[in-house]
Design a protein around this motif. Structure first.
Motif, mmCIF file in Angstrom:
data_model
loop_
_atom_site.group_PDB
_atom_site.id
_atom_site.type_symbol
_atom_site.label_atom_id
_atom_site.label_comp_id
_atom_site.label_asym_id
_atom_site.label_seq_id
_atom_site.Cartn_x
_atom_site.Cartn_y
_atom_site.Cartn_z
ATOM 1 N N TYR A 172 -12.100 11.691 4.951
ATOM 2 C CA TYR A 172 -11.022 12.450 5.581
ATOM 3 C C TYR A 172 -9.663 12.022 5.050
ATOM 4 C CZ TYR A 172 -8.194 14.626 9.191
ATOM 5 O OH TYR A 172 -7.258 15.380 9.843
ATOM 6 N N GLU A 173 -9.425 10.723 4.935
ATOM 7 C CA GLU A 173 -8.151 10.234 4.419
ATOM 8 C C GLU A 173 -7.940 10.692 2.981
ATOM 9 O OE1 GLU A 173 -5.825 7.487 5.881
ATOM 10 O OE2 GLU A 173 -6.508 8.721 7.544
ATOM 11 N N ASP A 174 -9.004 10.745 2.219
ATOM 12 C CA ASP A 174 -8.899 11.117 0.811
ATOM 13 C C ASP A 174 -8.475 12.574 0.655
ATOM 14 O OD1 ASP A 174 -9.102 10.181 -1.860
ATOM 15 O OD2 ASP A 174 -10.943 11.315 -2.109
ATOM 16 N N ILE A 175 -9.077 13.454 1.432
ATOM 17 C CA ILE A 175 -8.750 14.868 1.254
ATOM 18 C C ILE A 175 -7.392 15.216 1.850
ATOM 19 C CG2 ILE A 175 -9.876 15.743 3.352
ATOM 20 C CD1 ILE A 175 -10.789 18.135 1.592
ATOM 21 N N THR A 176 -6.945 14.483 2.865
ATOM 22 C CA THR A 176 -5.659 14.804 3.474
ATOM 23 C C THR A 176 -4.500 14.078 2.806
ATOM 24 O OG1 THR A 176 -6.040 13.109 5.160
ATOM 25 C CG2 THR A 176 -6.621 15.377 5.726
ATOM 26 N N LYS A 177 -4.714 12.847 2.351
ATOM 27 C CA LYS A 177 -3.604 12.037 1.848
ATOM 28 C C LYS A 177 -3.568 11.881 0.331
ATOM 29 C CE LYS A 177 -2.986 9.089 5.923
ATOM 30 N NZ LYS A 177 -2.871 7.691 6.393
ATOM 31 N N ARG A 178 -4.671 12.136 -0.365
ATOM 32 C CA ARG A 178 -4.725 11.838 -1.803
ATOM 33 C C ARG A 178 -5.211 13.021 -2.625
ATOM 34 N NH1 ARG A 178 -7.027 7.718 1.108
ATOM 35 N NH2 ARG A 178 -5.820 5.789 1.173
ATOM 36 N N TYR A 488 7.014 2.538 9.377
ATOM 37 C CA TYR A 488 6.327 2.602 8.087
ATOM 38 C C TYR A 488 5.222 3.633 8.143
ATOM 39 C CZ TYR A 488 3.514 1.095 4.062
ATOM 40 O OH TYR A 488 2.818 1.048 2.880
ATOM 41 N N SER A 489 5.029 4.329 7.036
ATOM 42 C CA SER A 489 3.874 5.193 6.823
ATOM 43 C C SER A 489 3.332 4.928 5.435
ATOM 44 C CB SER A 489 4.264 6.672 6.950
ATOM 45 O OG SER A 489 3.238 7.505 6.424
ATOM 46 N N SER A 490 2.020 4.978 5.280
ATOM 47 C CA SER A 490 1.407 4.682 3.980
ATOM 48 C C SER A 490 1.712 5.748 2.934
ATOM 49 C CB SER A 490 -0.112 4.531 4.132
ATOM 50 O OG SER A 490 -0.686 5.732 4.623
ATOM 51 N N ASN A 491 2.296 6.878 3.337
ATOM 52 C CA ASN A 491 2.631 7.938 2.387
ATOM 53 C C ASN A 491 4.128 8.223 2.322
ATOM 54 O OD1 ASN A 491 -0.322 8.504 3.173
ATOM 55 N ND2 ASN A 491 -0.022 9.837 1.421
ATOM 56 N N ASP A 492 4.930 7.334 2.857
ATOM 57 C CA ASP A 492 6.382 7.508 2.776
ATOM 58 C C ASP A 492 6.989 6.236 2.191
ATOM 59 O OD1 ASP A 492 8.629 9.485 4.273
ATOM 60 O OD2 ASP A 492 9.313 7.457 3.791
ATOM 61 N N PRO A 493 7.845 6.342 1.188
ATOM 62 C CA PRO A 493 8.317 5.141 0.498
ATOM 63 C C PRO A 493 9.364 4.340 1.248
ATOM 64 C CG PRO A 493 9.348 7.087 -0.452
ATOM 65 C CD PRO A 493 8.334 7.580 0.534
ATOM 66 N N LEU A 494 9.896 4.840 2.348
ATOM 67 C CA LEU A 494 10.982 4.146 3.035
ATOM 68 C C LEU A 494 10.461 3.373 4.245
ATOM 69 C CD1 LEU A 494 14.081 3.757 2.885
ATOM 70 C CD2 LEU A 494 14.259 5.539 4.632
ATOM 71 N N MET A 495 10.536 2.063 4.173
ATOM 72 C CA MET A 495 10.255 1.204 5.321
ATOM 73 C C MET A 495 11.578 0.961 6.044
ATOM 74 S SD MET A 495 8.673 -2.669 5.343
ATOM 75 C CE MET A 495 7.053 -2.143 4.790
#
Length: 773
Positions: A172-178, A488-495
């Motif tokens: 699920y993570e692969d198809i939605t996030k990658r 933080y989000s694993s798909n957003d570059p700004l912490m």
């Protein structure tokens, strides 16, 4: 391979006393002055979300909970089933008394019944901060101090798809996030066929933080380049105007039939990619026999589909021809699978993309739920972010998340899930921190009965939601603006260093502090806290990111430096299309994680379960809840525009969108006029399960035969003493059905139900949802 990008971000303006903060709906800065709370959006965000404007009015609203409270019946009679939950009054108590009473009850449950009698209820949307993340905090506490808890799996948003997709395509993570990115769509895609759309109100929010809302701009760029967008939805607004979409209004819940008609046309006219099907898929010949009618005597032709979905056969055939031979992207929204047989459109959308030979191509193929959440369609961060460990759960039992009322009402009975026959546990105590089931669960009158049979319901909340009003012990928690954290989000570059903007309301405390003191009463303070204060935890959780940056030769600030400047930009992986791209490039060396290693159009594993409501390949299944003379409309209960779920419904931005205090429903003029309903009227929406009031906006942006009412208006029963009281505020979940999508996934079916509508002519009841308890 990854990008290397610098550290501070110029979009975070911290001048004039503003401090950095973030939310699920966007990065922002804020300050508290004489005029109250001021917020301003992240300057580098091309399309900031106005939901941040809920904060100023919400910060000190009367709906906030000022001190611990105990339901009178529980305080006087002790734990036990009680149908007065949600009807009783509360007694304010000190923190010491509340924690002593709760500590004693938790000890009783743990030592005399066991942790398998505890359900750890929580949902992950309570805060963008990664330490003060209520779901992580409550689960950590229950694991360490109680020895575990019965947990839930999957989500209300994706309950069917998250079980199905790993077995037929990829994780699920692969198809939605990658998978497919917005950059690819802007540059590569020729045509997007969006089942359920990609509404900006959904992609404006994200788990964790989100710094830049790029979806509108990406669709505008694609459209300027010549990409065509085709929307299949009952709502015209499910794609933004920038997409210039062609709008098709299929009968709600019939998308699977429409997809079958498209694929039948592709096959009948030789437009499908047989070479792709032969090389990359499993079970096409089995499915083909169903598609052509060989196995059941009914060809799934465009004419057959037209009679079901309400789109004429010529349009279906033309659409199939437009898709063939082009860089085509098939998207299926969360909404399609939040309905009876929700697995089928998710599976069938993948089959359509496979028949076109597009899966694994940049900007093409299959993108489940693209546009549902802001970090879908983004690049993946190349360094780890802060994550709070939850410990080990000593209880193996779980339920699908949307089956909580079933579990509470039917302990010891069996149910089917993912090919297994399971048994509902006997739950005596529910501990809820983060989340409001009176927003996201269905058939609220049934949920009220379910909560009535508990011994004890504990809730951490910042405001008097309906869930808090049904609790026995209510502990006031801080709002995100009242504590420090790391966004933080694993798909957003700004912490983001989330600074405290305001002092806690009343006696509210952070969840961590509450659990630490409770853990002490259960003899587990040290293992729960590990001897750290909240600030020390933030430093500890930042350290893996700092080390990873240093290992890449990038500037790696200390925690104090990060905190002072307010942000840190982290590197991201260059887009590679994830496992689907790698599989397309070399299916033998890089198989998919399915049983066959291929795209499973037919799944022998799923077929072996023997569940008639989810067979081994996608099929059209008739729905049991469709319009009738007594309930002639489809109700679409979708996500709201002006808030995230039900959060801060009392905030200014949310309140401004209501009319006469009610949530606003939408219906077509062809449906409203025969009933004497005019724009701005108050309507009563009802069926056999319940009724609610709503204001109405009459618009041709809604398909005929459909009433749309967003979720998230706080449940407000006119007479709580009744078994099925009228919700005067407009919560559609008094109407929706509490059944699973199928025996396979048991997902939520809250998106669609059937209702009747009439003009409300009585005295308009007041809104009391935001009154103090």
């Amino acid at each position: 391979m990854s990008e290397t990008i610098g550290h501070p971000d110029p979009g975070l303006d911290l001048s004039d006393g503003f401090k950095p903060h973030t939310s699920h709906w966007g990065v922002f800065s804020a300050r508290l002055g004489k005029a109250g709370l001021e917020v301003r959006p992240y300057a580098a965000d091309p399309d900031p979300n106005r939901i941040i404007n809920n904060f100023p009015g919400a910060l000190r609203h009367q709906a906030r909970i000022a001190q611990p409270a105990i339901r009178r019946g529980w305080l006087e009679r002790g734990p036990g089933p009680d149908d007065r939950r949600g009807r009783d009054d509360f007694v304010s108590v000190s923190w010491e008394q509340a924690l002593d009473l709760l500590g004693g009850e938790l000890t009783r449950i743990r030592d005399t019944i066991g942790p398998s009698a505890v359900f750890g209820g929580s949902y992950g949307w309570s805060s963008a901060g990664r330490f003060h993340h209520a779901q992580s905090q409550v689960h950590r506490f229950l694991n360490i101090a109680m020895g575990g808890y019965v947990r839930s799996v999957n989500t209300y948003s994706s309950g069917a798809s998250s079980v199905l997709l790993p077995q037929i395509l990829t994780g699920y993570e692969d198809i939605t996030k990658r998978n497919v990115t917005w950059e690819q769509i802007a540059a590569e895609t020729d045509i997007v066929l969006a089942f359920g759309g990609m509404a900006l109100k959904n992609s404006m929010v994200a788990g964790g933080s989100i710094s830049k809302h790029v979806e509108r701009g990406a669709m505008a760029a694609a459209q300027r380049r010549g990409c065509q967008f085709v929307l299949v939805s009952p709502r015209r607004d499910d794609l933004p105007v920038e997409a210039g979409a062609e709008w098709l209004t299929a009968t709600p819940g019939t998308d699977t039939a429409l997809m079958l008609g498209i694929v039948h046309t592709l096959v009948g006219e030789g437009l499908h990619d047989q070479a792709f099907l032969d090389r990359y898929t499993e079970g096409w010949p089995v499915f083909l026999r169903y598609l052509t009618g060989e196995s059941d005597g009914q060809p799934k032709s465009a004419e057959w589909a037209a009679a079901i979905c309400g789109i004429d056969a010529g349009t279906i055939k033309t659409l199939a021809r437009r898709l063939a031979g082009r860089r085509a992207l098939i998207t299926v929204s969360h909404s399609l699978q939040r309905a009876e047989h929700g697995e089928q459109p998710v599976w069938m959308g993948m089959v359509l993309a496979a028949a076109l030979g597009q899966i694994g191509l940049p900007g093409g193929g299959y993108a489940y739920s693209l546009g549902a959440i802001g970090y879908y369609g983004r690049r993946v961060n190349a360094v780890p972010g802060p994550t709070l460990g939850q410990g080990r759960n000593g209880v193996a039992d779980f339920i699908p998340v949307a089956r909580i009322a079933d579990m509470l009402l039917n302990p010891g009975t069996s149910y089917r899930y993912n090919g297994e026959t399971r048994t509902y546990p006997d739950i005596r105590l529910v501990y809820w921190a983060g989340g409001n089931p009176f927003h996201h669960h269905q058939d609220l009158n049934r949920l009220r009965k379910a909560f009535a049979r508990l011994d004890t319901l504990v809730v951490h909340e910042l405001a008097w939601t309906a869930t808090a009003r049904h609790a026995d012990i209510v502990l006031p928690s801080t709002m995100t603006l009242e504590r420090e954290d790391i966004g933080y989000s694993s798909n957003d570059p700004l912490m983001v260093a989330m600074h405290r903007i305001a002092e806690p309301f009343g006696l509210a405390r952070d969840d961590y502090e509450i659990f630490a003191d409770l853990a002490e009463r259960l003899g587990a303070r040290e293992p729960f806290t590990e001897g750290r204060t909240s600030r020390e935890w933030l430093e500890h959780l930042f350290e893996p990111t700092r080390k990873a940056l240093a290992a890449r030769g990038l500037e790696a600030p200390s925690f104090d430096e990060f905190w002072e400047r307010g942000s840190q930009v982290v590197p991201q992986h260059l887009d590679d299309g994830g496992s689907l791209r790698r599989f397309r490039e070399d299916p033998l060396a890089r198989p998919l994680p399915t049983p066959s290693g291929r795209i499973e159009i037919f799944s022998q594993k799923i077929a072996s379960h023997g569940d008639a409501d989810c067979p081994g390949h996608p099929v059209w299944l008739e729905k049991s809840d469709t319009p009738t003379p007594g309930a002639p409309f489809f109700l679409v209960a979708n996500q709201p525009v002006t808030r995230l779920h039900s959060q801060l419904d009392f905030g200014g931005h949310s309140l401004d969108a209501k009319y006469r205090g009610r949530e606003v429903a939408r219906m077509n003029p062809r449906d409203a006029e025969p009933r004497g309903i005019a724009d701005g009227d108050i309507i009563r929406i009802f069926n056999a399960r319940g009724a609610c009031l709503a204001a109405v906006h009459v618009t041709d942006g809604i398909a005929p035969g459909v009433v749309q009412l967003p979720t998230g208006a706080w449940y407000d029963p006119m007479d709580p003493e009744e078994d099925a009281p009228l919700c005067v505020h407009g919560n559609p979940n008094v109407l929706t059905r509490d059944i699973g999508t199928s025996s396979f996934a048991q997902g939520c079916t809250g998106q669609l139900t059937s209702v009747e509508v009439e003009r409300f002519n009585g005295n308009l009841p007041p809104i009391r949802a935001f009154d103090p308890a």
